[in-house]
Each structure stands twice: as C-alpha cells, then as structure tokens.
Write a protein that holds these residues in place. Structure first.
Motif, mmCIF file in Angstrom:
data_model
loop_
_atom_site.group_PDB
_atom_site.id
_atom_site.type_symbol
_atom_site.label_atom_id
_atom_site.label_comp_id
_atom_site.label_asym_id
_atom_site.label_seq_id
_atom_site.Cartn_x
_atom_site.Cartn_y
_atom_site.Cartn_z
ATOM 1 N N LEU A 6 -7.979 -20.162 6.410
ATOM 2 C CA LEU A 6 -7.736 -20.010 4.976
ATOM 3 C C LEU A 6 -6.600 -20.912 4.542
ATOM 4 O O LEU A 6 -5.653 -21.143 5.290
ATOM 5 N N SER A 7 -6.674 -21.372 3.326
ATOM 6 C CA SER A 7 -5.524 -22.060 2.746
ATOM 7 C C SER A 7 -4.527 -20.994 2.284
ATOM 8 O O SER A 7 -4.864 -19.804 2.189
ATOM 9 N N VAL A 8 -3.318 -21.396 1.989
ATOM 10 C CA VAL A 8 -2.303 -20.463 1.489
ATOM 11 C C VAL A 8 -2.798 -19.807 0.207
ATOM 12 O O VAL A 8 -2.716 -18.585 0.043
ATOM 13 N N GLU A 13 -4.829 -15.145 -2.852
ATOM 14 C CA GLU A 13 -5.842 -14.582 -3.742
ATOM 15 C C GLU A 13 -6.530 -13.393 -3.090
ATOM 16 O O GLU A 13 -6.775 -12.373 -3.742
ATOM 17 N N TYR A 14 -6.823 -13.474 -1.820
ATOM 18 C CA TYR A 14 -7.446 -12.363 -1.105
ATOM 19 C C TYR A 14 -6.522 -11.145 -1.098
ATOM 20 O O TYR A 14 -6.942 -10.025 -1.381
ATOM 21 N N LEU A 15 -5.250 -11.362 -0.788
ATOM 22 C CA LEU A 15 -4.287 -10.260 -0.777
ATOM 23 C C LEU A 15 -4.144 -9.644 -2.162
ATOM 24 O O LEU A 15 -4.062 -8.425 -2.308
ATOM 25 N N ARG A 16 -4.116 -10.478 -3.197
ATOM 26 C CA ARG A 16 -4.026 -9.970 -4.568
ATOM 27 C C ARG A 16 -5.224 -9.090 -4.876
ATOM 28 O O ARG A 16 -5.093 -7.996 -5.432
ATOM 29 N N MET A 17 -6.406 -9.542 -4.516
ATOM 30 C CA MET A 17 -7.631 -8.793 -4.785
ATOM 31 C C MET A 17 -7.591 -7.432 -4.072
ATOM 32 O O MET A 17 -7.921 -6.398 -4.667
ATOM 33 N N ILE A 18 -7.169 -7.412 -2.810
ATOM 34 C CA ILE A 18 -7.081 -6.167 -2.054
ATOM 35 C C ILE A 18 -6.050 -5.234 -2.686
ATOM 36 O O ILE A 18 -6.310 -4.044 -2.902
ATOM 37 N N MET A 19 -4.877 -5.753 -2.974
ATOM 38 C CA MET A 19 -3.807 -4.921 -3.529
ATOM 39 C C MET A 19 -4.150 -4.399 -4.921
ATOM 40 O O MET A 19 -3.887 -3.239 -5.235
ATOM 41 N N ASP A 20 -4.712 -5.253 -5.761
ATOM 42 C CA ASP A 20 -5.037 -4.824 -7.122
ATOM 43 C C ASP A 20 -6.123 -3.752 -7.136
ATOM 44 O O ASP A 20 -6.220 -2.976 -8.081
ATOM 45 N N GLY A 21 -6.938 -3.670 -6.097
ATOM 46 C CA GLY A 21 -7.980 -2.660 -6.014
ATOM 47 C C GLY A 21 -7.546 -1.375 -5.333
ATOM 48 O O GLY A 21 -8.314 -0.417 -5.256
ATOM 49 N N ASP A 22 -6.308 -1.338 -4.833
ATOM 50 C CA ASP A 22 -5.820 -0.172 -4.113
ATOM 51 C C ASP A 22 -5.228 0.848 -5.094
ATOM 52 O O ASP A 22 -4.323 0.527 -5.857
ATOM 53 N N ARG A 23 -5.739 2.071 -5.042
ATOM 54 C CA ARG A 23 -5.312 3.124 -5.966
ATOM 55 C C ARG A 23 -3.828 3.474 -5.816
ATOM 56 O O ARG A 23 -3.128 3.683 -6.804
ATOM 57 N N VAL A 24 -3.334 3.548 -4.603
ATOM 58 C CA VAL A 24 -1.930 3.900 -4.373
ATOM 59 C C VAL A 24 -1.007 2.804 -4.891
ATOM 60 O O VAL A 24 -0.001 3.072 -5.551
ATOM 61 N N LEU A 25 -1.349 1.549 -4.608
ATOM 62 C CA LEU A 25 -0.481 0.438 -5.003
ATOM 63 C C LEU A 25 -0.502 0.145 -6.496
ATOM 64 O O LEU A 25 0.337 -0.587 -6.999
ATOM 65 N N SER A 26 -1.441 0.740 -7.225
ATOM 66 C CA SER A 26 -1.532 0.473 -8.663
ATOM 67 C C SER A 26 -0.490 1.240 -9.468
ATOM 68 O O SER A 26 -0.253 0.918 -10.633
#
Length: 91
Positions: A6-8, A13-26
């Motif tokens: 993966l590029s940086v 972007e992948y981490l953002r997508m995972i985090m933004d979809g996490d109920r606890v982290l929202s």
C-alpha cells in the motif's frame, strides 16, 4: 499498486474508512493533558492530548473552538468529546 503493498495515502484512507465506520470511535470521551496547543487564524485549534503512557494529535474545528467558555492552554487537564479518525494527508 503492487500486490500487498500500500502507499501511505492508501493506508491512511483505509484506516479512515475503518475508524469512521466504528460505532465506539464515533463518539468518545477522553481524559488527558493538553500540550502544544495552537489556535490558528482559520479558527481551528491543534493540540496533543497526552497522559503518562501515550499521546494523540487532535484538532478542534472553528465551529467548536469558537463556542468554548474557557481558553485552553498547555498543561490543562481536560475531558474531551469527539470522534477518532485519520486525516488522509498526514495520518
């Protein structure tokens, strides 16, 4: 993209997508100490929130910073409310 590499920006972007979809982290409350607090002319405030064992970089956008009833400063112990995410450009 090479297979499995993966590029940086792709990782961010992948981490953002995972985090933004996490109920606890929202919607989290975090206790810590403010350091490196800086309010920019844009009205956004950038700072580090830390404790004895870790730290995280944070931003408070103008719409929230303008409504504060106190002036944040380095060394201040606070409980903040927000969401955990990754900014694609700088992680």
């Amino acid at each position: 993209m090479e297979k499995g590499i993966l590029s940086v920006s792709q990782l961010n972007e992948y981490l953002r997508m995972i985090m933004d979809g996490d109920r606890v982290l929202s919607s989290v409350f975090i206790r810590g100490e403010i350091s490196n607090y800086k309010l920019y002319s844009s009205g956004h405030a950038y700072f580090t929130l830390k404790d004895e064992e870790g730290q995280l970089r944070a931003v408070m956008f103008r719409s929230y910073a303008s409504r504060l009833l106190f002036a944040p400063s380095d060394g201040m112990r606070v409980i903040v409310h927000g969401r955990v995410s990754v900014y694609g450009v700088s992680g």
